[in-house]
Write an enzyme that holds these catalytic residues in place. Structure first.
Site, PDB file in Angstrom:
ATOM      1  CG  HIS A  38      -2.179  -0.863   0.879  1.00 14.50           C
ATOM      2  ND1 HIS A  38      -2.151  -2.237   0.969  1.00 14.50           N
ATOM      3  CD2 HIS A  38      -3.429  -0.535   0.483  1.00 14.50           C
ATOM      4  CE1 HIS A  38      -3.329  -2.711   0.643  1.00 14.50           C
ATOM      5  NE2 HIS A  38      -4.127  -1.704   0.335  1.00 14.50           N
ATOM      6  CE1 TYR A  68      -9.874   1.876   1.948  1.00 17.35           C
ATOM      7  CE2 TYR A  68      -9.629   2.093  -0.408  1.00 17.35           C
ATOM      8  CZ  TYR A  68      -9.871   1.316   0.687  1.00 17.35           C
ATOM      9  OH  TYR A  68     -10.107  -0.033   0.533  1.00 17.35           O
ATOM     10  CD1 TRP A  88      -5.772  -3.892  -4.564  1.00 15.71           C
ATOM     11  CD2 TRP A  88      -3.754  -3.194  -5.202  1.00 15.71           C
ATOM     12  NE1 TRP A  88      -5.098  -3.494  -3.428  1.00 15.71           N
ATOM     13  CE2 TRP A  88      -3.851  -3.054  -3.805  1.00 15.71           C
ATOM     14  CE3 TRP A  88      -2.581  -2.816  -5.824  1.00 15.71           C
ATOM     15  CZ2 TRP A  88      -2.812  -2.550  -3.020  1.00 15.71           C
ATOM     16  CZ3 TRP A  88      -1.545  -2.316  -5.047  1.00 15.71           C
ATOM     17  CH2 TRP A  88      -1.671  -2.194  -3.666  1.00 15.71           C
ATOM     18  CD1 TRP A  89      -9.266  -6.575  -5.220  1.00 12.03           C
ATOM     19  CD2 TRP A  89     -10.690  -7.678  -6.523  1.00 12.03           C
ATOM     20  NE1 TRP A  89     -10.475  -5.953  -5.110  1.00 12.03           N
ATOM     21  CE2 TRP A  89     -11.371  -6.606  -5.896  1.00 12.03           C
ATOM     22  CE3 TRP A  89     -11.387  -8.506  -7.386  1.00 12.03           C
ATOM     23  CZ2 TRP A  89     -12.721  -6.356  -6.114  1.00 12.03           C
ATOM     24  CZ3 TRP A  89     -12.728  -8.256  -7.613  1.00 12.03           C
ATOM     25  CH2 TRP A  89     -13.385  -7.197  -6.980  1.00 12.03           C
TER      26      TRP A  89
END
Length: 104
Positions: free
Chosen positions: A22, A41, A76-77
């Protein structure tokens, strides 16, 4: 503006890997989120349970959890699937949380 919260589960011992990934969030994913109305976020980690708690402010109807058909999100997943609990399509197992208190 709506406030959304949800929780996810990190695999044991993967906090640093999760944080590193991240810290290097892909620019195209960040742009997609912002273009989709996500203005804030945050993700917090509970060491005791390996639970991730996510909070986001969103303009419009949906948040990051509504971008499932986007190829950037799917990529991304796939990138994150080895370090967290995921569904068969590699989307994070995510549980929406109901807001029961807000102080402005």
């Amino acid at each position: 503006m709506q406030r959304l919260a949800f929780k996810m589960k990190l695999n044991e011992g993967q906090k640093e890997a999760y944080k590193e990934r991240h810290d290097q969030l892909w620019p195209e994913l960040k742009k997609l989120l912002k273009d989709s109305g996500v203005s804030e976020y945050s993700i917090f980690f509970d060491e005791e349970t390996s639970t991730l708690f996510a909070f986001q402010k969103v303009s419009g109807e949906g948040g990051s959890q509504d971008l499932a058909d986007n190829p950037i999100v799917k990529k991304w997943w796939d990138f994150m699937a080895d370090i967290m609990k995921v569904n068969p399509d590699n989307s994070p197992v995510s549980i929406s949380l109901e807001e029961v208190f807000f102080m402005e």
